[in-house]
Scaffold this motif. Structure first.
Motif, mmCIF file in Angstrom:
data_model
loop_
_atom_site.group_PDB
_atom_site.id
_atom_site.type_symbol
_atom_site.label_atom_id
_atom_site.label_comp_id
_atom_site.label_asym_id
_atom_site.label_seq_id
_atom_site.Cartn_x
_atom_site.Cartn_y
_atom_site.Cartn_z
ATOM 1 N N PHE A 172 -10.529 -6.713 2.822
ATOM 2 C CA PHE A 172 -9.437 -7.320 3.070
ATOM 3 C C PHE A 172 -7.904 -6.779 1.760
ATOM 4 O O PHE A 172 -7.119 -6.625 2.315
ATOM 5 C CB PHE A 172 -9.321 -8.502 3.380
ATOM 6 C CG PHE A 172 -10.357 -8.839 4.961
ATOM 7 C CD1 PHE A 172 -10.966 -7.885 5.619
ATOM 8 C CD2 PHE A 172 -10.648 -10.099 5.520
ATOM 9 C CE1 PHE A 172 -11.763 -7.703 7.162
ATOM 10 C CE2 PHE A 172 -11.396 -10.369 6.566
ATOM 11 C CZ PHE A 172 -11.797 -9.347 6.999
ATOM 12 N N ALA A 173 -8.368 -7.113 0.878
ATOM 13 C CA ALA A 173 -7.083 -7.459 -0.218
ATOM 14 C C ALA A 173 -6.822 -5.979 -0.335
ATOM 15 O O ALA A 173 -5.212 -5.109 -0.215
ATOM 16 C CB ALA A 173 -7.505 -7.715 -1.203
ATOM 17 N N LEU A 174 -7.552 -5.105 -0.087
ATOM 18 C CA LEU A 174 -6.879 -3.157 -0.056
ATOM 19 C C LEU A 174 -6.610 -3.319 1.152
ATOM 20 O O LEU A 174 -5.252 -2.349 0.717
ATOM 21 C CB LEU A 174 -8.615 -2.711 -0.650
ATOM 22 C CG LEU A 174 -9.015 -2.865 -1.974
ATOM 23 C CD1 LEU A 174 -10.394 -2.326 -1.796
ATOM 24 C CD2 LEU A 174 -8.616 -2.991 -2.639
ATOM 25 N N ARG A 175 -7.196 -3.675 2.418
ATOM 26 C CA ARG A 175 -6.191 -3.193 3.100
ATOM 27 C C ARG A 175 -4.714 -3.568 3.483
ATOM 28 O O ARG A 175 -4.172 -2.956 4.217
ATOM 29 C CB ARG A 175 -7.319 -3.313 4.516
ATOM 30 C CG ARG A 175 -8.835 -3.189 5.003
ATOM 31 C CD ARG A 175 -8.467 -1.043 5.173
ATOM 32 N NE ARG A 175 -7.805 -0.879 6.129
ATOM 33 C CZ ARG A 175 -8.160 -0.770 7.856
ATOM 34 N NH1 ARG A 175 -9.479 -0.816 7.608
ATOM 35 N NH2 ARG A 175 -7.334 -0.651 8.210
ATOM 36 N N LEU A 176 -4.634 -5.016 3.036
ATOM 37 C CA LEU A 176 -2.988 -5.813 2.928
ATOM 38 C C LEU A 176 -3.397 -4.863 2.228
ATOM 39 O O LEU A 176 -1.111 -4.717 1.956
ATOM 40 C CB LEU A 176 -3.726 -7.457 2.818
ATOM 41 C CG LEU A 176 -4.551 -8.050 3.919
ATOM 42 C CD1 LEU A 176 -4.703 -9.530 3.375
ATOM 43 C CD2 LEU A 176 -3.223 -8.253 5.059
ATOM 44 N N ALA A 177 -3.015 -4.857 1.015
ATOM 45 C CA ALA A 177 -2.010 -3.764 -0.037
ATOM 46 C C ALA A 177 -1.561 -3.056 0.654
ATOM 47 O O ALA A 177 -0.476 -2.005 0.365
ATOM 48 C CB ALA A 177 -2.794 -3.443 -1.424
ATOM 49 N N ASP A 178 -1.832 -1.507 0.609
ATOM 50 C CA ASP A 178 -2.384 -0.715 1.989
ATOM 51 C C ASP A 178 -1.662 -0.962 2.393
ATOM 52 O O ASP A 178 -0.368 -0.288 3.000
ATOM 53 C CB ASP A 178 -3.108 -0.433 2.484
ATOM 54 C CG ASP A 178 -4.206 0.688 1.055
ATOM 55 O OD1 ASP A 178 -3.763 0.653 -0.011
ATOM 56 O OD2 ASP A 178 -5.761 0.815 1.462
ATOM 57 N N LEU A 179 -1.165 -1.975 3.525
ATOM 58 C CA LEU A 179 0.212 -2.495 5.336
ATOM 59 C C LEU A 179 0.639 -2.784 3.855
ATOM 60 O O LEU A 179 1.820 -3.158 4.883
ATOM 61 C CB LEU A 179 -1.142 -3.537 5.535
ATOM 62 C CG LEU A 179 -1.855 -2.882 6.479
ATOM 63 C CD1 LEU A 179 -2.790 -3.640 7.357
ATOM 64 C CD2 LEU A 179 -1.616 -1.116 7.458
ATOM 65 N N GLY A 180 1.045 -3.452 2.829
ATOM 66 C CA GLY A 180 2.286 -3.911 2.190
ATOM 67 C C GLY A 180 2.845 -4.850 2.519
ATOM 68 O O GLY A 180 3.569 -5.517 2.790
ATOM 69 N N VAL A 181 1.249 -5.900 2.823
ATOM 70 C CA VAL A 181 1.371 -7.579 3.175
ATOM 71 C C VAL A 181 1.693 -8.389 1.687
ATOM 72 O O VAL A 181 0.645 -7.940 0.849
ATOM 73 C CB VAL A 181 0.376 -7.748 3.853
ATOM 74 C CG1 VAL A 181 -0.010 -9.168 4.232
ATOM 75 C CG2 VAL A 181 0.133 -7.128 5.113
ATOM 76 N N PRO A 182 2.845 -9.276 1.854
ATOM 77 C CA PRO A 182 3.128 -9.561 0.866
ATOM 78 C C PRO A 182 1.909 -10.967 0.159
ATOM 79 O O PRO A 182 1.332 -11.155 0.901
ATOM 80 C CB PRO A 182 3.801 -10.623 0.685
ATOM 81 C CG PRO A 182 4.415 -10.245 2.142
ATOM 82 C CD PRO A 182 4.134 -9.357 1.993
#
Length: 367
Positions: free
Chosen positions: A116-126
């Motif tokens: 999830f952390a990798l996906r959120l980082a790819d989506l630019g979620v702070p």
């Protein structure tokens, strides 16, 4: 599965497990053994890799919010999920309370949070990178908290099996039932296993815990509850069956806690059978099943007597005579001992002796 949806392996293997468990004619023993060995290797490697990626900097910046989330998961989320999941299951109240407390987070949470952390980082979620740190706070917090308190809470709720000394008896017959009933009067948990319905039904009518079926079968391995069982008495009167049972249950009980009762008329046969099985002869090989059955048939009873300052071991011997056979001894702390050699018994005040006594001796005990 990954061709359909990325990182869907966990769901795929879960569905595969459900299908295998419900398929007929599939022998799962080899699959389970392989899975256990593979799990140890993979989980060990995965935890090292995930922990190596953990940056302690973000953990320190989480502050009181991480502790608040830990408290919420431990005190609200987990108890609520257990309460909902246990509806209609018949789980006792204290069992549910223990389940609600013991729920350490582990490899699934760590692996999924990393994804999830990798996906959120790819989506630019702070703030997405803090998810891994927060998950490891939950993992470490629950493991430390519950490992330190689970034993105490289990004892407080009456769910601890520390000090258990239950006896599994393979073979339901007049001798094993008499011994089982005597042990139950001492508050020793007893489970009788046999594949003869009439014998098991008689044990059930006597109020004893039973398992109906072949104790060596796959069904028994899955369904026969050995919780609290620390000793095994082989009393089936079938040497070949006892030999297989010894091999099957040796890893569970250990050779020192497995006893066999010979079925012949000579005590020498019992010692020979025990030696062949590498098990301990029950009652030191002083008696066989046939001898015990004969004594019970003539009216002898298994009686328990608590020794006191006024009624010591010498008075006990005088009251019951030489024909009395001491089978078990219960220490003042409630620990059960199988008596191999009566001459070696050093029972003192507070001990309880369980003996097979002749009709003339019944009722001579004080009190």
């Amino acid at each position: 599965a990954n061709q359909i949806e990325h990182e869907s392996g966990l769901l795929a293997v879960t569905i595969m497990g459900l299908i295998l468990a419900n398929m007929r004619g599939v022998h799962l023993e080899e699959i389970l053994d392989f899975k256990e060995d593979l799990s140890v290797v993979l989980i060990s490697m995965l935890f090292i890799m995930l922990a190596a990626r953990l940056d302690l900097g973000p953990v320190q910046t989480l502050g009181w919010g991480a502790l608040a989330l830990l408290a919420f998961a431990q005190l609200i989320s987990r108890p609520l999920s257990v309460a909902i999941s246990s509806i209609g299951t018949g789980i006792a109240r204290n069992e549910g309370l223990l389940l609600a407390w013991v729920a350490p987070r582990g490899i699934v949470a760590a692996a999924v949070s990393s994804l999830f952390a990798l996906r959120l980082a790819d989506l630019g979620v702070p703030g997405g990178e803090a998810l891994v740190s927060l998950t490891f706070v939950l993992i470490i917090g629950t493991v430390v908290l519950q490992s330190a308190t689970a034993g105490w809470l289990a004892r407080a709720l009456g769910q601890s099996q520390a000090g258990a000394q239950g006896v599994l008896i393979i073979g339901a017959n007049q001798v094993s039932l008499a011994i089982a009933q005597a042990l139950r009067k001492l508050e020793i948990e007893v489970l009788i296993a046999d594949d003869h319905w009439d014998a098991i039904n008689e044990a059930r009518m006597a109020g004893l815990a039973t398992y109906f079926g072949n104790p060596l079968s796959e069904h028994a391995e899955i369904n026969m509850d050995l919780s609290g069982m620390t000793r095994l008495f082989l009393m089936s009167r079938r040497p070949d069956h006892d030999a297989l049972a010894f091999t099957r249950f040796r890893p569970d009980f250990g050779p020192k806690n497995i006893y066999v009762l010979g079925s012949g008329k000579k005590a020498l046969e019992q010692r020979e059978v025990a030696a062949a099985l590498r098990a301990k002869p029950l009652f030191g090989g002083r008696v066989t099943w046939s001898k015990l059955a004969w004594r019970l048939a003539r009216g002898e009873q298994i009686k328990a007597t608590r020794l006191s300052a006024e009624f010591d071991l010498s008075a006990y011997s005088s009251a019951h005579g030489e024909s009395a056979m001491i089978l078990f001894a219960l220490t003042p702390e409630g620990r059960l001992r199988v008596v191999d050699d009566p001459a070696a018994v050093e029972a003192k005040e507070g001990w309880t002796l369980v003996s097979l006594v002749a009709p003339a001796s019944v009722g001579t005990e004080p009190g």
